[in-house]
Enzyme design. Structure first.
Site, PDB file in Angstrom:
ATOM      1  N   HIS A  78      24.313  32.120  48.824  1.00 38.43           N
ATOM      2  CA  HIS A  78      22.620  31.876  48.563  1.00 38.43           C
ATOM      3  C   HIS A  78      22.327  30.324  48.592  1.00 38.43           C
ATOM      4  CE1 HIS A  78      22.356  35.838  46.550  1.00 38.43           C
ATOM      5  NE2 HIS A  78      23.398  36.148  47.839  1.00 38.43           N
ATOM      6  N   HIS A 261      20.366  40.065  55.366  1.00 38.29           N
ATOM      7  CA  HIS A 261      20.938  38.969  53.624  1.00 38.29           C
ATOM      8  C   HIS A 261      22.315  38.688  54.172  1.00 38.29           C
ATOM      9  CE1 HIS A 261      21.289  37.899  49.549  1.00 38.29           C
ATOM     10  NE2 HIS A 261      22.831  38.562  49.436  1.00 38.29           N
ATOM     11  N   ASP A 265      24.177  35.482  53.417  1.00 34.64           N
ATOM     12  CA  ASP A 265      25.476  35.479  52.721  1.00 34.64           C
ATOM     13  C   ASP A 265      26.906  34.870  54.320  1.00 34.64           C
ATOM     14  OD1 ASP A 265      24.710  36.603  51.230  1.00 34.64           O
ATOM     15  OD2 ASP A 265      25.906  37.991  51.434  1.00 34.64           O
ATOM     16  N   HIS A 288      32.288  38.872  51.624  1.00 37.21           N
ATOM     17  CA  HIS A 288      32.881  37.977  51.259  1.00 37.21           C
ATOM     18  C   HIS A 288      34.247  37.415  51.439  1.00 37.21           C
ATOM     19  CE1 HIS A 288      29.057  36.907  49.310  1.00 37.21           C
ATOM     20  NE2 HIS A 288      28.754  38.530  48.400  1.00 37.21           N
TER      21      HIS A 288
END
Length: 305
Positions: A78, A261, A265, A288
Site C-alpha cells: 500500500h 484494491h 496492490d 502478490h
C-alpha cells in the site's frame, strides 16, 4: 522529466495487519538515484532493504522483503503504491518494527500525507522501465495471466474472480492515468472472506486484522448463534451483515471496491521494478506472488532508460 523526492517528512503509526506489532514509520526525503529503501531503525546497525522484486521472500496475503541479515519488512504494497502513484522517485522509509502499519487497510493515509507536503524536484533525470514488446506471465492451472504491452505511459486493468462465491462477483477495475485517477483507487480497502479468517490465523497471519482495517465478506449468512460467537471473538456487542454481504453493516465505497484494491496492490507490487513503468498492464486473477514474479520478469527482460 527530473526525479523527485518528498519536500518534507511524515510519520505514521499503528499495528501491522499480519504481525500485529505496533510500529512507528516515517517517510523522508532521499537523494537522487536512491530509490525506495526501508530502514529497520530498531535493529543493530539500522539495516536497509532496497525495495526491489529480487528482495521479495513471501507473498501470502502481502508482500514481504528480506534484507542481507534476514531482517524483514512486511505488507509494503500500500505504501509502495502510494509513493509510485504520487510520482515519488526517491524515499527513505524508517520504521521500528517488522511491518508497515495497516491503518485503515488502504493507501489513503500515505497518499494524503504525500500530497499535503508536496514533492521536490531533483537535479537528475528520471529513468523508466520501458515495455518494448509483449510480455506474458501465466499460471494456467489458476486461470492467472498478466500481460504487459508497449505504451508511452503506465496504465493497468485488473480482473478478479473467486470461484464458488455469490457475495463477490467477477469484477474489474482500470486506471489510465496515475496522476488524475489514483484518487479513485487509493481509498479502497483490503478484503477477506469470513471463512478464510481461521485458516489465516492458523498460518500465523492477520494477527492485527479487524473490522476497522479490512472488509470481511460473509458467504451464505450467519445464524444468530454464529453472530453471537463472532461478536464475542471480535470484542463487539453485536455484528450485522450489510445487504452487500459485508460484515458489520459497512457498505462498499464502490461496487467494485475489491477489484480497485487489487489494482492498488498491483501498482505497489510493480513499483518493485525500481522505476516507473511505461507500458499497459492487464492482470487476471493476480495476487502478490504473481505480481512480484512478473516484476522480476520485467526487470530481466526490459531496459531502463
Amino acid at each position: 522529466m527530473n526525479q523527485t523526492t518528498l519536500s518534507g517528512s511524515a510519520a505514521f503509526e499503528g499495528k501491522g495487519l499480519h504481525t500485529g506489532a505496533y510500529v512507528h514509520l516515517s517517510i523522508k526525503p532521499a537523494p537522487a538515484d536512491y530509490g525506495f529503501r526501508f530502514v529497520r531503525v530498531d535493529l543493530p546497525g539500522q539495516p536497509e532493504i532496497k525495495a526491489e522484486a529480487t528482495r521479495v521472500s513471501f507473498t501470502q496475503r502481502g508482500t514481504v522483503l528480506t534484507g542481507d541479515s534476514k531482517e524483514t519488512i512486511s505488507t509494503i504494497e500500500h505504501l509502495m503504491s502510494s509513493l509510485r502513484a504520487c510520482g515519488v522517485d526517491n524515499c527513505r522509509i524508517e520504521l521500528d518494527g517488522p511491518e508497515v502499519p495497516i491503518i485503515d487497510g488502504s493507501a489513503k493515509p500515505f497518499t494524503d500525507a504525500i500530497l499535503a507536503m508536496g514533492l521536490k524536484e531533483q537535479n537528475a533525470t528520471r529513468k523508466y522501465l520501458e515495455i518494448t514488446h509483449k510480455a506474458v506471465y501465466e499460471e494456467k492451472d489458476k486461470g492467472l495471466r498478466i500481460v504487459a504491452m508497449p505504451d508511452d505511459h503506465f496504465s493497468a486493468t485488473v480482473c478478479i474472480a473467486f470461484d464458488g462465491t455469490k457475495t463477490l462477483p467477477n469484477q474489474w477495475a482500470q486506471i489510465e492515468d496515475l496522476d488524475s485517477e489514483y484518487k479513485e483507487v487509493y481509498d479502497c480497502r483490503t478484503f477477506v472472506f469470513l471463512h478464510e479468517i481461521a485458516p489465516l490465523l492458523n498460518m500465523g497471519l492477520i494477527k492485527g486484522g479487524d473490522l476497522d482495517n479490512a472488509i470481511v465478506f460473509v458467504e451464505g449468512g450467519l445464524t444468530s448463534e454464529q453472530k453471537a460467537e463472532l461478536a464475542n471473538k471480535l470484542g463487539r456487542a453485536d455484528v450485522t451483515i450489510h445487504p452487500s454481504g459485508v460484515l458489520n453493516d459497512r457498505d462498499l465505497k464502490y461496487a467494485n471496491e475489491p477489484a480497485r484494491h487489487k489494482l492498488l496492490d498491483l501498482i505497489g507490487d510493480l513499483a518493485l521494478v525500481g522505476y516507473p513503468i511505461k507500458g499497459r498492464i492487464i492482470a487476471t486473477r493476480s495476487g502478490h506472488g504473481s505480481n512480484t514474479a512478473f516484476a522480476r520478469q520485467l526487470m530481466s527482460e526490459f531496459p531502463v532508460k
